[in-house]
Scaffold this motif. Structure first.
Motif, mmCIF file in Angstrom:
data_model
loop_
_atom_site.group_PDB
_atom_site.id
_atom_site.type_symbol
_atom_site.label_atom_id
_atom_site.label_comp_id
_atom_site.label_asym_id
_atom_site.label_seq_id
_atom_site.Cartn_x
_atom_site.Cartn_y
_atom_site.Cartn_z
ATOM 1 N N ALA A 165 8.565 18.256 -84.721
ATOM 2 C CA ALA A 165 7.864 19.468 -85.147
ATOM 3 C C ALA A 165 6.593 19.662 -84.320
ATOM 4 N N ASP A 215 7.642 12.971 -82.721
ATOM 5 C CA ASP A 215 7.446 13.984 -83.751
ATOM 6 C C ASP A 215 7.960 15.333 -83.240
ATOM 7 N N ASN A 242 5.546 22.675 -81.808
ATOM 8 C CA ASN A 242 4.273 23.348 -81.988
ATOM 9 C C ASN A 242 3.435 23.321 -80.710
ATOM 10 N N MET A 293 6.064 18.539 -81.366
ATOM 11 C CA MET A 293 6.436 18.910 -79.992
ATOM 12 C C MET A 293 6.688 20.397 -79.887
ATOM 13 N N ASP A 319 -1.546 22.860 -83.648
ATOM 14 C CA ASP A 319 -2.098 23.288 -84.925
ATOM 15 C C ASP A 319 -2.872 22.126 -85.542
ATOM 16 N N ALA A 320 -3.945 22.483 -86.252
ATOM 17 C CA ALA A 320 -4.783 21.430 -86.830
ATOM 18 C C ALA A 320 -3.996 20.566 -87.808
ATOM 19 N N ARG A 321 -3.010 21.164 -88.469
ATOM 20 C CA ARG A 321 -2.254 20.403 -89.461
ATOM 21 C C ARG A 321 -1.361 19.344 -88.838
ATOM 22 N N MET A 322 -0.944 19.625 -87.604
ATOM 23 C CA MET A 322 -0.067 18.684 -86.919
ATOM 24 C C MET A 322 -0.969 17.684 -86.243
ATOM 25 N N PHE A 323 -0.998 16.512 -86.740
ATOM 26 C CA PHE A 323 -1.863 15.576 -86.046
ATOM 27 C C PHE A 323 -1.042 14.475 -85.399
ATOM 28 N N GLN A 357 -4.347 22.862 -78.332
ATOM 29 C CA GLN A 357 -3.015 22.424 -77.929
ATOM 30 C C GLN A 357 -2.049 22.232 -79.088
ATOM 31 N N ASN A 381 -3.937 10.647 -80.333
ATOM 32 C CA ASN A 381 -4.337 11.143 -79.029
ATOM 33 C C ASN A 381 -4.296 10.001 -78.013
ATOM 34 N N PHE A 432 1.519 17.713 -76.165
ATOM 35 C CA PHE A 432 2.973 17.716 -76.082
ATOM 36 C C PHE A 432 3.501 16.312 -75.780
#
Lengths: 544, 297, 333
Positions: C193, C191, C197, C195, C170-174, C168, C177, C183
């Motif tokens: 960026a 955030d 992504n 969103m 990119d791994a970089r975007m954390f 769901q 949870n 989303f």
């Protein structure tokens, strides 16, 4: 400083994000985008997350071993790093002597008695776990007691060190532990350095989560890490990701990357796509075509033809396979060169001995099995075998096995042996392999300890757990036992030579290829180092 | 779709059936024998290229035709037989017998229940139960199809009983058995049989889906879903042909079966539609349409 | 009308009970002893006996059924072999991701359906008719997983549209949870960026599902609309010379109950499709979990997954029927 690369995707991403945000009337962020070079997050793409963080009980699973390597830094001792072929950093496997190639790790020093039966470990002072507790002799004693009590993978390696009973481990003072062995062990330190089952637990933290039903905190330690190593697990979701954070108390100082995101991506194609899209820094378990593609693109592949052996393991209790001439015939029929070129596309190398060529004691003197169908047929005739049926089992999720299997089938078909192929999912395959119910299997093995006594004994001693083909040779067993207690390196290697000669005549497993250690990564990271578990240790990695 | 399109579909369908039967004699290469020509793009010698084992994709795809068709045919025949039995139980009144009435209701509810689980999930659960392999896949695909056939027959039988045929039979003193087997059933099977062709396409799709998910036939049996799944790993490195061609052949086959089914149904409804009362006929057709169209998806 | 609705809702628990029952008896049909499977190949006879007792397998079948039922009602499906967690925990963790995929696809399908049917009504003959017919046939014949792969190789690999098929976000975007839907989590975290992504990651899976599952709805709706256009009341209305947009509105209004039923079925098909599409895109939802459970012989997880899927389906159909009753003027009091 380099300008951050702006791709079409990044732009589109920004536009979408901005659009969504303006609708919310919130401020436009974007600084949290991890693509700028200043960020200290490393993204690692593997095929899965570890089934459990507790390899002491979780079985020998490579992902679990990686967690122990990264969060526990292995056991007490570690490896010295040396420069290998093509300048690749590797753990030193060829150094001789009891302490050869061994780094002190969590120990300040170790005293080895002359008879190689007493190892006294002086722990480094001021080593702290990620949870803030200081390493003491109690942690060492508790960790070994745990392995022995749980009697699983951890106990297996502990036994290989010569320790079978808790009474052999004595706490002399708060930072000194003595290991007493019943017989001399030249490889005690080497096994310890390669032991990625359990590591040293922060026993204060672990005991806090022990219960009456669960005195060794199995539940908690399977979901959490409590180690003195460079990283600690911050959060995870099985099958999706593990978030690792640097241990602020690590005794070697903070690693270059303060965070590691371990991304579980089941298909290698998707891992490749992540790497290409700069969405991952490191991707492992890529296929040979993908490795070629990575090299063609501006990505890097760090490789080392290390200690792996891909073999067809034969059940010597199955019909004609009990006759060594039949096994030799199969060895002569294998199209080794075809496998290396068409399956591995040149990324693998030939195997000429049951010992990895990078290990001490190796010799290729007894290799005589270059493909020769006439010899193969003659051997079958000698054995009085005119053809039989053979089921070859393999794991479908591996890249190479489904490609090797039909090649083997065709080659043996020419010999009159009808091969039935049986591709199995991982769980079913392991069950079949270790229940020893199959007839032949394709497996990759890599012995952790760079010693001929260990490496030959762990697979082919008649009592070995991994001896799935139930091959048994009294002379070979005796040689292995002698090697395990022989202090002099040269004499050990001489014994190993004889053992290899026996193996090559007997051919219990047909040695097919050394697939090698290949890790693809972006040009932005460097420092990848090979260790005998063929995993990746994040503490070695630095921005290039 | 116009008539020409249907003829064309029949032609292609017939040709591909021929290919399935005669495959081993037609294909240029042995679909089981690897060669050193790995990952070659489509060319004159390999019209669909080669895969990572050096197998000719065209030959493997043709070999897979047999696997998929065999599974689909076996599953559809099996489900047709079971479906007819259950359809009769659910749809025929047996002269107003109470026991059969209750049984019919029970069967009806059971069919409802089975149909309420999405086919892929039900198929997965069945393969998990019986283990991987061709017999399990056939059983799973058949199981999923039974309710469709049973339902179609049920509604035809109901409308047949509302019509005059049954009363006519009974009034001349025919036994219930004879009425059902000799008159009612043969006249009510049209839509059920017409659906068989459509169901074949659906069965192929489900078989492929199960194999794609790793719950189908045992590797290395050549099968379209498994070929697509195996080839998917090469798409990002540019070797698109390994999974694209089996997918295209699969889709073409399913389209052919669907078109054939439609044309059979049109002919049947042209001939028998007039026999039924307008009202019953219309609801029937609408229901059939919803069932088959939705099921195909 | 309300009596009809109540009667429909009363059936719902029975349907769920039916699903649970089917799953139970399927699990007893499995070859081999579940206790052996759970104990593993290294287990001793005592360990197997202890597990059998723990599972209640030493009791008669009706007692086992009762036990299974009471546990299922409490949401206890046992422990998953692959994750070591309670199956219910695993399912709850993954359900939102799948639901998000299904609901978003449903919205897209509705929009596409209205657009295509509107086009068809405006020009009932010619291009529209043939396009819709052809699309319906092709979308029904092409496997959804293959379309997913094709979109990845065409749109993502060639043109950089969408995101890598790796879940769901990119791994970089954390992002923390919280909901299980990246989303929404990104939105809660403010955030932008992330969103954007997450939206890119949704693009291809939703597109795949929409391409495949819009077709049957459009087919049914155009068939129903054709019928309506030829009905007496429309002929009457036409004879009054009403405007074409009003004609479309009449027809759509008349077709609303059918649309609702078709959409209810669509949601159920989307759940089935999600199983495949999640696997293609490594989405990390219920479907991927269920598939992993099947391939790894994680029986508790398979049972939980099928029961949840069956319950979801029963609820969706019930909801569809209730809405159908509300919208169908013939069924009003």
């Amino acid at each position: 400083m380099d300008l951050p690369q702006v791709s079409r995707r990044t732009l589109l991403q920004g536009a979408l994000g901005a659009g969504a945000l303006s609708a919310l009337a919130a401020c436009g962020g974007g600084s949290s985008s991890g693509k700028s070079s200043g960020n200290k997050t490393l993204v690692y793409a593997d095929s899965d997350t570890p089934p459990s963080f507790d390899t002491d009980t979780g079985g020998a699973v490579d992902t679990g071993e990686s967690i122990v390597a990264n969060c526990y830094a292995g056991d007490v001792f570690g490896f010295n790093k040396v420069s290998g072929p093509n300048g690749v950093q590797i753990a030193d496997m060829l150094a001789k002597g009891v302490k050869g190639g061994i780094a002190m790790g969590f120990a300040e020093s170790v005293d080895v008695s002359d008879d190689l039966r007493t190892y006294t470990v002086h722990l480094r002072s001021g080593v702290k776990s990620a949870l803030g507790n200081t390493l003491t002799a109690d942690d060492v004693v508790w960790s070994y007691q745990r392995s022995l009590a749980l009697k699983q993978t951890g106990a297996f390696m502990t036994n290989a060190m010569g320790i079978t009973d808790p009474s052999q481990i004595t706490k002399l003072d708060a930072s000194t532990v003595r290991f007493s062995l019943p017989s001399p062990s030249p490889i005690f330190l080497k096994v310890n350095a390669a032991k990625l089952y359990a590591g040293l637990f922060d026993s204060v933290a672990a005991k806090a989560h022990a219960t009456a039903d669960d005195p060794w905190a199995r539940n908690w330690l399977s979901q959490n890490t409590a180690g003195f190593g460079p990283y600690t697990v911050k959060s995870m979701q099985k099958g999706r990701f593990v978030n690792l954070e640097a241990n602020p108390n690590y005794f070697k100082g903070a690693p270059a990357y303060s965070k590691v995101v371990w991304n579980a991506v089941p298909t290698s194609a998707n891992r490749m796509a992540l790497l290409q899209g700069n969405d991952a820094d490191i991707a492992v378990k890529l296929t040979p075509p993908q490795l070629k593609q990575a090299q063609a693109a501006k990505l890097k592949v760090t490789s080392y033809q290390a200690n792996q052996i891909k073999s067809m393991q034969l059940n010597t209790k199955y019909g004609p396979l009990g006759d060594y001439r039949v096994r030799q015939a199969i060895a002569y029929a294998m199209p080794y060169e075809d496998i290396l070129s068409s399956v591995y596309l040149g990324t693998a190398t030939a195997v000429r001995s049951p010992l990895p060529s990078s290990y001490p004691g190796y010799t290729d003197e007894y290799w005589s099995y270059s493909t020769n169908m006439d010899k193969a047929r003659a051997l079958l005739r000698d054995a009085g075998v005119s053809g039989f049926k053979l089921t070859l089992s393999y794991e479908t999720t591996n890249y190479d096995d489904p490609l090797i299997a039909p090649i083997v089938k065709a080659a043996l078909g020419d010999l009159g042996i009808t091969v039935e192929l049986e591709g199995l999912p991982q769980a079913t395959f392991s069950e079949k392999l270790y229940s020893r119910k199959g007839q032949a299997y394709l497996v990759t093995n890599w012995p952790f300890v760079a010693d001929p006594g260990y490496a030959l004994g762990v697979y082919w001693k008649s009592t070995a757990f991994n001896n799935v083909g139930a091959w048994s040779n009294a002379e070979f067993d005796k040689l292995v036992d002698q090697m395990l207690v022989e202090a002099a390196d040269e004499r050990r290697y001489a014994l190993a030579k004889t053992a290899q000669e026996i193996y090559m005549r007997e051919q219990p497993w047909i040695l097919l290829a050394n697939p090698g250690w290949h890790v693809a990564h972006s040009a932005g990271v460097s420092g990848l180092t090979w260790y005998p578990n063929n995993g990746v240790r994040f503490e070695d990695i630095k921005p290039a | 779709m116009n008539k020409v399109g249907r003829r064309l579909a029949m032609l292609v369908g017939g040709l591909s059936l021929l290919l399935a039967v005669a495959g081993p004699w037609i294909t240029p290469y042995d679909p089981e024998r690897p060669t050193a020509d790995v990952l070659m793009s489509p060319s004159a010698s390999h019209p669909m290229g080669t895969d990572a084992s050096g197998l000719d994709v065209f030959s493997v795809t043709v070999a897979a035709y047999r696997t998929d068709l065999l599974i689909a045919l076996a599953a559809v025949v099996l489900s047709l037989v079971v479906g007819i039995v259950l359809g009769v139980l659910a749809g025929y009144s047996f002269g107003g017998s109470r026991a059969f009435g209750i049984l019919g209701k029970a069967v009806d509810r059971l069919l409802d229940l089975v149909q309420s689980i999405p086919v892929v999930i039900l198929g997965l659960a069945l393969v998990a139960t019986f283990g991987r392999g061709m017999p399990s896949v056939i059983a799973a695909v058949a199981f999923v199809n039974v309710p469709v056939f049973a339902r179609l027959l049920r509604s035809s039988l109901k409308s047949a009983e509302r019509g005059g045929l049954v009363q006519a039979c009974r009034s001349v003193g025919l036994s219930e058995r004879a009425t059902l087997l000799r008159h009612v059933l043969p006249n009510s099977l049209d839509s059920t049989l017409a659906n068989a062709s459509v169901a074949l396409g659906g069965a192929i799709l489900l078989t492929a889906a199960l194999s794609f998910l790793g719950a189908g036939v045992r590797p290395p049996t050549p099968e379209w879903g498994a070929l697509i799944s195996g080839g998917a790993n090469y798409v990002p490195t540019g070797q698109w042909w390994i999974s694209v061609f089996p997918g295209l052949v699969l889709s073409l086959t399913v389209v052919c079966f669907a078109l054939a089914g439609e044309s059979v149904r049109d002919r049947l409804s042209g001939a028998s539609g007039r026999k039924r009362s307008a009202d019953a006929g219309q609801t029937d057709a609408a229901q059939t349409d919803t069932d088959t169209v939705m099921r195909l998806a | 009308m309300s009596r009809l609705i109540l009667r429909r809702l009363a059936v719902l628990p029975l349907q769920v009970l039916g699903v649970v029952t089917i799953v139970f008896f399927l699990s007893r049909l499995m070859p081999g002893d579940p206790a052996f499977r759970l104990a593993g190949s290294q287990a001793t006879a005592e360990q197997v006996a202890a597990i059998r007792h723990d599972l209640g397998l030493d009791q008669p079948i009706w007692a086992q059924y009762w036990r299974f039922l009471t546990h299922a009602v409490q949401g206890d499906f046992g422990r998953s072999l692959q994750t070591g967690n309670n199956v219910t925990t695993d399912l709850l963790q993954r359900a939102p991701a799948t639901l998000a995929l299904i609901l978003l696809s449903l919205v897209v399908i509705i929009v596409l359906t209205l657009g295509l049917v509107g086009w068809f009504l405006a020009r009932p003959r010619g291009v529209a008719r043939r396009t819709i017919g052809g699309y319906g046939f092709l979308a029904g014949a092409v496997p959804d997983f293959w379309i997913g792969l094709a979109l990845i190789s065409l749109l993502y690999a060639q043109f950089g549209l969408g995101a890598a098929p790796s879940g769901q976000l990119d791994a970089r975007m954390f992002v923390d949870n919280l909901t299980g839907v990246a989303f929404v989590d990104a939105m809660l975290a403010g955030d932008g960026a992330a969103m954007g992504n997450a939206a890119l990651h949704l693009l291809l899976p939703v597109l795949t599902l929409a391409i495949v599952y819009t077709a049957p709805v459009v087919r049914i709706m155009s068939a129903v609309s054709t019928q309506t256009m030829q009905s007496d009341f429309m002929r009457f209305a036409n004879s009054w010379g009403i405007k074409s947009w009003r004609r479309v509105a009449y027809v759509l209004h008349h077709g609303a109950p059918t649309l609702i039923t078709a959409l209810a079925s669509t949601v159920v098909f989307l759940l089935g499709g999600a199983v495949l599409v999640e696997t293609v895109f490594s989405w990390g939802g219920l479907g991927q979990y269920g598939v992993a459970a099947v391939t790894q012989s994680d029986y508790a997880a398979v049972q939980g997954f099928v029961i949840v899927a069956g319950t979801f389906t029963a609820v969706v159909y019930a909801l569809g029927d209730v809405l159908h009753t509300v919208f169908d003027p013939k069924l009003r009091d």
